[in-house]
Scaffold this active site. Structure first.
Site, short mmCIF file in Angstrom:
data_model
loop_
_atom_site.label_atom_id
_atom_site.label_comp_id
_atom_site.label_asym_id
_atom_site.label_seq_id
_atom_site.Cartn_x
_atom_site.Cartn_y
_atom_site.Cartn_z
NE ARG A 37 -1.21 2.48 2.87
CZ ARG A 37 -0.75 3.60 3.37
NH1 ARG A 37 -0.77 4.73 2.66
NH2 ARG A 37 -0.21 3.64 4.58
CG ASP A 38 3.12 4.49 2.89
OD1 ASP A 38 2.89 5.34 2.01
OD2 ASP A 38 3.68 4.77 3.96
CG HIS A 229 3.70 4.89 8.97
ND1 HIS A 229 3.40 3.78 8.19
CD2 HIS A 229 4.05 5.87 8.10
CE1 HIS A 229 3.57 4.10 6.92
NE2 HIS A 229 3.98 5.36 6.83
CG HIS A 231 7.68 8.10 5.70
ND1 HIS A 231 7.46 7.97 4.34
CD2 HIS A 231 6.53 7.66 6.28
CE1 HIS A 231 6.25 7.49 4.12
NE2 HIS A 231 5.66 7.30 5.29
CB CYS A 265 2.50 10.99 2.07
SG CYS A 265 0.85 11.74 2.02
CG ASN A 274 6.98 3.58 4.18
OD1 ASN A 274 6.22 4.03 5.02
ND2 ASN A 274 6.63 3.47 2.91
#
Length: 331
Positions: A37-38, A229, A231, A265, A274
Protein backbone atom coordinates in the site's frame (compact mmCIF):
# COMPACT_ATOMS: atom_id res chain seq x y z
CA UNK A 1 23.78 -11.72 -1.73
CA UNK A 2 21.41 -14.40 -0.44
CA UNK A 3 21.95 -15.83 3.01
CA UNK A 4 20.79 -19.22 1.70
CA UNK A 5 23.94 -19.85 -0.34
CA UNK A 6 25.94 -22.93 0.62
CA UNK A 7 29.37 -22.75 2.10
CA UNK A 8 28.78 -19.57 4.07
CA UNK A 9 29.89 -19.25 7.63
CA UNK A 10 27.57 -17.42 9.99
CA UNK A 11 29.27 -14.72 12.00
CA UNK A 12 28.04 -14.21 15.58
CA UNK A 13 25.89 -11.19 16.27
CA UNK A 14 27.00 -8.47 18.70
CA UNK A 15 24.31 -9.71 21.10
CA UNK A 16 25.66 -13.25 20.97
CA UNK A 17 29.19 -12.10 21.71
CA UNK A 18 28.09 -9.89 24.57
CA UNK A 19 29.42 -6.69 23.01
CA UNK A 20 26.12 -4.81 23.36
CA UNK A 21 23.51 -4.53 26.07
CA UNK A 22 20.07 -5.96 25.50
CA UNK A 23 17.29 -3.35 25.38
CA UNK A 24 14.99 -2.95 28.34
CA UNK A 25 12.07 -4.17 26.26
CA UNK A 26 11.83 -7.98 26.07
CA UNK A 27 8.33 -8.42 24.57
CA UNK A 28 8.39 -9.01 20.81
CA UNK A 29 7.79 -6.10 18.46
CA UNK A 30 5.30 -6.85 15.70
CA UNK A 31 6.42 -5.96 12.18
CA UNK A 32 3.66 -4.68 9.91
CA UNK A 33 4.43 -4.70 6.19
CA UNK A 34 3.08 -1.66 4.33
CA UNK A 35 4.84 -2.16 1.01
CA UNK A 36 1.77 -3.22 -1.01
CA UNK A 37 0.00 0.00 0.00
CA UNK A 38 2.28 2.80 1.20
CA UNK A 39 5.17 1.36 -0.75
CA UNK A 40 3.33 1.76 -4.06
CA UNK A 41 1.11 4.81 -3.68
CA UNK A 42 3.77 7.41 -4.43
CA UNK A 43 5.46 5.62 -7.32
CA UNK A 44 5.11 6.93 -10.85
CA UNK A 45 4.32 3.53 -12.33
CA UNK A 46 1.05 1.96 -11.13
CA UNK A 47 1.28 -1.81 -10.93
CA UNK A 48 -1.45 -4.05 -12.35
CA UNK A 49 -3.57 -6.09 -10.00
CA UNK A 50 -1.75 -9.32 -10.83
CA UNK A 51 1.64 -7.85 -9.97
CA UNK A 52 0.36 -6.49 -6.67
CA UNK A 53 -1.06 -9.89 -5.80
CA UNK A 54 2.29 -11.48 -6.67
CA UNK A 55 4.08 -8.97 -4.42
CA UNK A 56 1.87 -9.93 -1.50
CA UNK A 57 2.47 -13.60 -2.20
CA UNK A 58 6.22 -13.05 -2.15
CA UNK A 59 5.91 -11.20 1.15
CA UNK A 60 3.88 -14.02 2.67
CA UNK A 61 6.62 -16.43 1.58
CA UNK A 62 9.08 -14.29 3.58
CA UNK A 63 7.01 -14.83 6.72
CA UNK A 64 5.05 -11.57 6.72
CA UNK A 65 1.82 -12.10 8.64
CA UNK A 66 0.20 -8.67 8.97
CA UNK A 67 0.28 -6.34 6.00
CA UNK A 68 -1.48 -3.38 4.46
CA UNK A 69 -2.69 -4.95 1.27
CA UNK A 70 -4.75 -2.14 -0.27
CA UNK A 71 -6.38 1.21 0.35
CA UNK A 72 -9.96 2.11 -0.48
CA UNK A 73 -9.53 5.64 -1.75
CA UNK A 74 -10.58 7.67 -4.76
CA UNK A 75 -8.90 6.32 -7.90
CA UNK A 76 -8.46 9.81 -9.35
CA UNK A 77 -6.50 10.84 -6.26
CA UNK A 78 -4.36 7.72 -5.86
CA UNK A 79 -4.37 5.78 -9.14
CA UNK A 80 -1.76 3.35 -7.79
CA UNK A 81 -4.46 1.85 -5.55
CA UNK A 82 -7.04 1.22 -8.29
CA UNK A 83 -8.49 -2.29 -8.13
CA UNK A 84 -8.45 -2.79 -4.35
CA UNK A 85 -11.43 -5.15 -4.50
CA UNK A 86 -9.80 -7.19 -7.26
CA UNK A 87 -6.56 -7.51 -5.29
CA UNK A 88 -8.40 -8.71 -2.20
CA UNK A 89 -10.45 -11.21 -4.18
CA UNK A 90 -7.26 -12.78 -5.58
CA UNK A 91 -5.39 -13.17 -2.28
CA UNK A 92 -5.19 -16.49 -0.41
CA UNK A 93 -7.32 -16.57 2.72
CA UNK A 94 -5.23 -17.76 5.63
CA UNK A 95 -5.99 -17.93 9.34
CA UNK A 96 -2.44 -16.84 10.17
CA UNK A 97 -2.46 -13.71 7.99
CA UNK A 98 -4.09 -10.34 8.67
CA UNK A 99 -4.89 -8.25 5.62
CA UNK A 100 -5.26 -4.55 6.41
CA UNK A 101 -7.26 -2.15 4.28
CA UNK A 102 -6.58 1.57 4.68
CA UNK A 103 -9.56 3.95 4.53
CA UNK A 104 -10.06 7.68 4.92
CA UNK A 105 -13.76 7.77 5.73
CA UNK A 106 -16.93 5.80 6.31
CA UNK A 107 -17.44 5.26 2.59
CA UNK A 108 -14.05 3.59 2.33
CA UNK A 109 -14.86 1.36 5.29
CA UNK A 110 -18.07 0.23 3.59
CA UNK A 111 -16.01 -0.82 0.57
CA UNK A 112 -13.42 -2.53 2.75
CA UNK A 113 -15.80 -4.74 4.73
CA UNK A 114 -17.28 -6.05 1.51
CA UNK A 115 -13.90 -7.68 0.84
CA UNK A 116 -11.74 -10.14 2.77
CA UNK A 117 -9.93 -7.39 4.71
CA UNK A 118 -9.42 -8.51 8.30
CA UNK A 119 -8.58 -5.08 9.67
CA UNK A 120 -9.62 -1.54 8.80
CA UNK A 121 -7.02 1.20 9.30
CA UNK A 122 -8.52 4.70 9.42
CA UNK A 123 -6.19 7.66 8.80
CA UNK A 124 -6.83 10.90 10.69
CA UNK A 125 -4.29 13.75 10.33
CA UNK A 126 -3.66 15.84 13.43
CA UNK A 127 -3.46 19.19 11.61
CA UNK A 128 -6.21 20.92 9.67
CA UNK A 129 -3.73 22.04 7.01
CA UNK A 130 -2.79 18.47 6.11
CA UNK A 131 -6.32 17.17 6.60
CA UNK A 132 -7.66 19.65 4.06
CA UNK A 133 -4.94 18.84 1.50
CA UNK A 134 -5.03 15.08 2.02
CA UNK A 135 -8.71 14.41 2.67
CA UNK A 136 -10.57 17.62 1.87
CA UNK A 137 -11.94 18.29 5.35
CA UNK A 138 -10.76 19.58 8.75
CA UNK A 139 -9.71 17.27 11.55
CA UNK A 140 -13.03 17.52 13.39
CA UNK A 141 -14.93 16.32 10.33
CA UNK A 142 -12.46 13.49 9.78
CA UNK A 143 -12.90 12.32 13.36
CA UNK A 144 -16.62 12.09 12.63
CA UNK A 145 -15.79 10.05 9.53
CA UNK A 146 -13.51 7.86 11.65
CA UNK A 147 -16.36 7.23 14.07
CA UNK A 148 -18.51 6.12 11.15
CA UNK A 149 -15.74 3.88 9.82
CA UNK A 150 -15.28 2.27 13.24
CA UNK A 151 -19.01 1.62 13.42
CA UNK A 152 -18.96 -0.03 9.99
CA UNK A 153 -15.93 -2.15 10.88
CA UNK A 154 -17.40 -3.29 14.17
CA UNK A 155 -20.70 -4.11 12.52
CA UNK A 156 -18.85 -6.39 10.12
CA UNK A 157 -16.80 -8.03 12.88
CA UNK A 158 -13.48 -6.53 11.78
CA UNK A 159 -10.72 -5.13 13.94
CA UNK A 160 -9.96 -1.44 13.52
CA UNK A 161 -7.00 0.87 14.03
CA UNK A 162 -6.56 4.63 13.71
CA UNK A 163 -3.36 6.17 12.38
CA UNK A 164 -2.65 9.76 13.39
CA UNK A 165 -0.92 11.22 10.33
CA UNK A 166 1.69 14.02 10.58
CA UNK A 167 1.88 13.52 14.36
CA UNK A 168 5.60 14.42 14.33
CA UNK A 169 5.36 17.40 11.99
CA UNK A 170 3.25 18.81 9.16
CA UNK A 171 4.58 19.86 5.73
CA UNK A 172 2.15 22.79 5.61
CA UNK A 173 1.88 24.10 9.16
CA UNK A 174 5.26 23.02 10.53
CA UNK A 175 5.93 21.62 14.02
CA UNK A 176 2.94 20.06 15.76
CA UNK A 177 2.33 20.83 19.42
CA UNK A 178 2.15 17.69 21.59
CA UNK A 179 -1.10 19.03 23.02
CA UNK A 180 -2.61 18.87 19.55
CA UNK A 181 -1.57 15.24 19.15
CA UNK A 182 -2.95 14.49 22.60
CA UNK A 183 -6.33 15.98 21.72
CA UNK A 184 -6.70 13.97 18.51
CA UNK A 185 -5.43 10.81 20.21
CA UNK A 186 -8.01 11.31 22.94
CA UNK A 187 -10.78 11.51 20.36
CA UNK A 188 -9.48 8.45 18.53
CA UNK A 189 -9.17 6.32 21.67
CA UNK A 190 -12.71 7.31 22.65
CA UNK A 191 -13.90 5.40 19.57
CA UNK A 192 -12.95 2.08 21.18
CA UNK A 193 -10.32 1.11 18.62
CA UNK A 194 -8.00 -1.89 18.79
CA UNK A 195 -4.82 0.02 18.01
CA UNK A 196 -3.52 3.57 17.81
CA UNK A 197 -0.68 4.45 15.44
CA UNK A 198 1.56 7.52 15.52
CA UNK A 199 2.83 8.39 12.05
CA UNK A 200 5.82 10.48 11.03
CA UNK A 201 4.33 10.99 7.59
CA UNK A 202 7.07 13.30 6.30
CA UNK A 203 10.09 11.96 8.17
CA UNK A 204 10.88 14.88 10.47
CA UNK A 205 10.71 13.08 13.81
CA UNK A 206 13.51 12.26 16.24
CA UNK A 207 13.72 9.76 19.12
CA UNK A 208 12.88 12.37 21.75
CA UNK A 209 9.53 12.87 20.03
CA UNK A 210 8.93 9.13 19.98
CA UNK A 211 9.24 9.05 23.74
CA UNK A 212 7.36 12.32 24.23
CA UNK A 213 4.37 11.41 22.09
CA UNK A 214 4.20 7.96 23.63
CA UNK A 215 4.00 9.56 27.06
CA UNK A 216 0.80 11.29 25.95
CA UNK A 217 -1.07 7.99 25.72
CA UNK A 218 0.97 5.77 28.02
CA UNK A 219 -1.14 4.39 30.84
CA UNK A 220 -4.45 5.16 29.13
CA UNK A 221 -6.57 2.09 29.81
CA UNK A 222 -8.24 2.46 26.42
CA UNK A 223 -4.90 1.95 24.62
CA UNK A 224 -4.77 -1.70 23.57
CA UNK A 225 -1.88 -1.62 21.11
CA UNK A 226 0.51 1.09 19.93
CA UNK A 227 1.99 1.20 16.44
CA UNK A 228 4.51 3.56 14.82
CA UNK A 229 4.91 4.55 11.17
CA UNK A 230 8.26 6.11 10.31
CA UNK A 231 9.69 7.55 7.10
CA UNK A 232 13.42 7.92 6.63
CA UNK A 233 13.31 11.24 4.79
CA UNK A 234 16.01 12.79 6.97
CA UNK A 235 17.78 9.58 8.01
CA UNK A 236 16.10 9.48 11.42
CA UNK A 237 13.58 6.72 10.70
CA UNK A 238 15.71 3.87 12.05
CA UNK A 239 16.75 5.82 15.13
CA UNK A 240 13.06 6.42 15.79
CA UNK A 241 12.27 2.74 15.30
CA UNK A 242 15.01 1.78 17.76
CA UNK A 243 13.60 4.25 20.28
CA UNK A 244 10.13 2.78 19.85
CA UNK A 245 11.43 -0.77 20.27
CA UNK A 246 13.07 0.24 23.56
CA UNK A 247 9.84 1.56 25.05
CA UNK A 248 8.77 -0.25 28.18
CA UNK A 249 4.99 -0.36 27.82
CA UNK A 250 2.24 -2.60 29.12
CA UNK A 251 0.70 -2.89 25.64
CA UNK A 252 2.05 -4.54 22.48
CA UNK A 253 4.12 -2.40 20.12
CA UNK A 254 4.19 -2.65 16.33
CA UNK A 255 6.36 -1.00 13.69
CA UNK A 256 5.42 -0.37 10.06
CA UNK A 257 8.00 -0.99 7.36
CA UNK A 258 8.06 -1.36 3.59
CA UNK A 259 10.07 -3.92 1.65
CA UNK A 260 12.94 -2.19 -0.12
CA UNK A 261 12.16 1.11 1.59
CA UNK A 262 9.66 2.09 -1.10
CA UNK A 263 6.90 4.55 -0.36
CA UNK A 264 5.92 8.08 0.49
CA UNK A 265 2.84 10.23 0.78
CA UNK A 266 1.63 11.75 -2.51
CA UNK A 267 0.15 14.69 -0.62
CA UNK A 268 3.29 15.57 1.37
CA UNK A 269 6.03 17.36 -0.61
CA UNK A 270 9.42 15.58 -0.55
CA UNK A 271 8.16 12.77 1.69
CA UNK A 272 10.42 9.92 0.67
CA UNK A 273 10.27 6.26 1.49
CA UNK A 274 9.39 4.26 4.55
CA UNK A 275 11.96 2.52 6.67
CA UNK A 276 12.81 -0.72 4.90
CA UNK A 277 11.60 -4.05 6.21
CA UNK A 278 14.95 -5.79 5.74
CA UNK A 279 16.98 -2.97 7.30
CA UNK A 280 14.59 -2.71 10.24
CA UNK A 281 14.67 -6.45 10.88
CA UNK A 282 18.46 -6.42 10.88
CA UNK A 283 18.48 -3.51 13.35
CA UNK A 284 16.11 -5.24 15.75
CA UNK A 285 17.68 -8.67 15.47
CA UNK A 286 21.18 -7.37 16.15
CA UNK A 287 19.84 -5.32 19.07
CA UNK A 288 18.35 -8.41 20.67
CA UNK A 289 14.75 -7.32 20.11
CA UNK A 290 12.51 -10.27 19.25
CA UNK A 291 9.96 -9.78 16.50
CA UNK A 292 6.78 -11.34 15.25
CA UNK A 293 5.36 -11.43 11.72
CA UNK A 294 8.10 -12.49 10.88
CA UNK A 295 9.97 -13.78 13.89
CA UNK A 296 12.83 -14.56 11.53
CA UNK A 297 13.56 -13.17 8.09
CA UNK A 298 15.83 -14.51 5.39
CA UNK A 299 17.49 -11.21 4.56
CA UNK A 300 18.91 -12.48 1.30
CA UNK A 301 15.46 -13.55 0.14
CA UNK A 302 14.02 -10.21 1.28
CA UNK A 303 16.62 -8.37 -0.79
CA UNK A 304 15.62 -10.44 -3.80
CA UNK A 305 12.00 -9.38 -3.37
CA UNK A 306 13.12 -5.76 -3.16
CA UNK A 307 15.10 -6.11 -6.37
CA UNK A 308 12.13 -7.70 -8.12
CA UNK A 309 9.83 -4.88 -6.97
CA UNK A 310 12.36 -2.31 -8.11
CA UNK A 311 12.24 -3.80 -11.58
CA UNK A 312 8.43 -3.75 -11.62
CA UNK A 313 8.34 -0.10 -10.56
CA UNK A 314 11.43 1.04 -12.47
CA UNK A 315 12.42 2.71 -9.22
CA UNK A 316 15.57 2.20 -7.10
CA UNK A 317 15.71 0.24 -3.86
CA UNK A 318 16.57 2.51 -0.94
CA UNK A 319 17.21 -0.28 1.58
CA UNK A 320 20.88 -0.79 2.37
CA UNK A 321 20.79 -4.45 3.35
CA UNK A 322 20.73 -5.76 -0.19
CA UNK A 323 23.89 -3.82 -1.05
CA UNK A 324 25.91 -4.50 2.07
CA UNK A 325 24.61 -7.95 2.95
CA UNK A 326 23.91 -9.53 6.30
CA UNK A 327 26.80 -8.93 8.69
CA UNK A 328 26.21 -12.37 10.17
CA UNK A 329 27.11 -13.90 6.83
CA UNK A 330 30.66 -13.91 5.48
CA UNK A 331 32.26 -15.81 2.67
Amino acid sequence: MSGRSSGIEAAPSPVETGTVDLPARVAPVELVEVGPRDGLQNENRPLPVGTRVELIGRLLDLGVRRLEAVSFVRPDRVPQMVGAEEVMAALPQRDDVTYVGLVLNRRGAVRAVETACDEINVVVPVTDAFAERNQGAPVAALLDEAAGAVEVARGAGRSVSVTLAVAFGCPFSGPVAPERVADVAEAALALGIDELALADTIGVGVPAQVRGLTALVQGDERLRRLRFHFHNTRNTGYANAAAAADLALDVPIALDASIGGFGGCPFAPAATGNIATEDLFYLLRESGVPTTGPADLDLGAAAEVSTWLSEQLDSPVTAQLGRAGDARVRA
